[in-house]
Design a protein around this motif. Structure first.
Motif, mmCIF file in Angstrom:
data_model
loop_
_atom_site.group_PDB
_atom_site.id
_atom_site.type_symbol
_atom_site.label_atom_id
_atom_site.label_comp_id
_atom_site.label_asym_id
_atom_site.label_seq_id
_atom_site.Cartn_x
_atom_site.Cartn_y
_atom_site.Cartn_z
ATOM 1 N N LYS A 68 -28.370 6.169 87.709
ATOM 2 C CA LYS A 68 -29.386 5.844 88.702
ATOM 3 C C LYS A 68 -28.742 5.023 89.804
ATOM 4 N N SER A 69 -29.151 5.236 90.997
ATOM 5 C CA SER A 69 -28.617 4.518 92.140
ATOM 6 C C SER A 69 -29.038 3.055 92.058
ATOM 7 N N THR A 70 -28.047 2.170 92.216
ATOM 8 C CA THR A 70 -28.355 0.739 92.171
ATOM 9 C C THR A 70 -28.372 0.137 93.566
ATOM 10 N N THR A 71 -28.101 0.923 94.549
ATOM 11 C CA THR A 71 -28.112 0.424 95.923
ATOM 12 C C THR A 71 -28.739 1.477 96.821
ATOM 13 N N LYS A 72 -29.246 1.030 97.928
ATOM 14 C CA LYS A 72 -29.866 1.954 98.876
ATOM 15 C C LYS A 72 -28.869 2.356 99.959
ATOM 16 N N MET A 73 -27.595 1.835 99.866
ATOM 17 C CA MET A 73 -26.586 2.096 100.896
ATOM 18 C C MET A 73 -25.637 3.193 100.396
ATOM 19 N N SER A 74 -25.326 4.142 101.240
ATOM 20 C CA SER A 74 -24.405 5.203 100.853
ATOM 21 C C SER A 74 -22.959 4.687 100.970
ATOM 22 N N LEU A 75 -22.062 5.421 100.366
ATOM 23 C CA LEU A 75 -20.657 5.039 100.460
ATOM 24 C C LEU A 75 -20.172 5.066 101.902
ATOM 25 N N ASN A 76 -20.606 6.042 102.655
ATOM 26 C CA ASN A 76 -20.189 6.126 104.058
ATOM 27 C C ASN A 76 -20.625 4.876 104.817
ATOM 28 N N GLU A 77 -21.849 4.443 104.609
ATOM 29 C CA GLU A 77 -22.336 3.234 105.283
ATOM 30 C C GLU A 77 -21.547 2.005 104.823
#
Length: 132
Positions: A12-21
């Motif tokens: 599950k995603s633990t952050t709302k930021m993508s790797l690119n960001e």
């Protein structure tokens, strides 16, 4: 044997930021590299050299180090003898060709042939009963 398939793992995603960001932000916040690396290295070396000179001066002033240096100097003087500075070639006598030839003959008389002759003469003088 039947091949077993691994169950699918879902994170599950633990952050709302993508790797690119995330990497874009890291690049924006990155410290600028020094323009002249050589100049900065030279500055660091000069600073380190100054620190080393200061440390060496502090070490020289310690009584234990001074005592050790004095012992070392005495030991060197004992091993090396008196100083020959200033004597040079002037103290050496000038030898003639005949004197040099005589020195060479005296040296060569101590070669193996001469030593063998001395050994033979010694052995001839020993008691003949001990040679049997």
């Amino acid at each position: 044997m039947a091949a077993q398939s691994a169950p699918k793992v879902v994170l599950k995603s633990t952050t709302k930021m993508s790797l690119n960001e995330r990497f874009t932000n890291m690049l924006k916040n990155k410290q600028p590299m020094p323009v002249n690396i050589r100049a900065s290295m030279q500055q660091q070396q000069q600073l380190a050299s100054a620190r080393n000179r200061r440390l060496a001066q502090q070490m020289e002033n310690r009584p234990s180090v001074q005592a050790a240096l004095k012992l070392k100097q005495k030991s060197l003087k004992q091993r090396l003898g008196k100083s020959n500075i200033g004597r040079g070639a002037l103290a050496r006598p000038v030898l003639t060709k005949e004197q040099l030839d005589n020195q060479l003959d005296a040296y060569m008389s101590k070669t193996k042939g001469h030593l063998d002759a001395e050994l033979d003469a010694y052995m001839a003088q020993t008691d003949p009963e001990t040679n049997d």
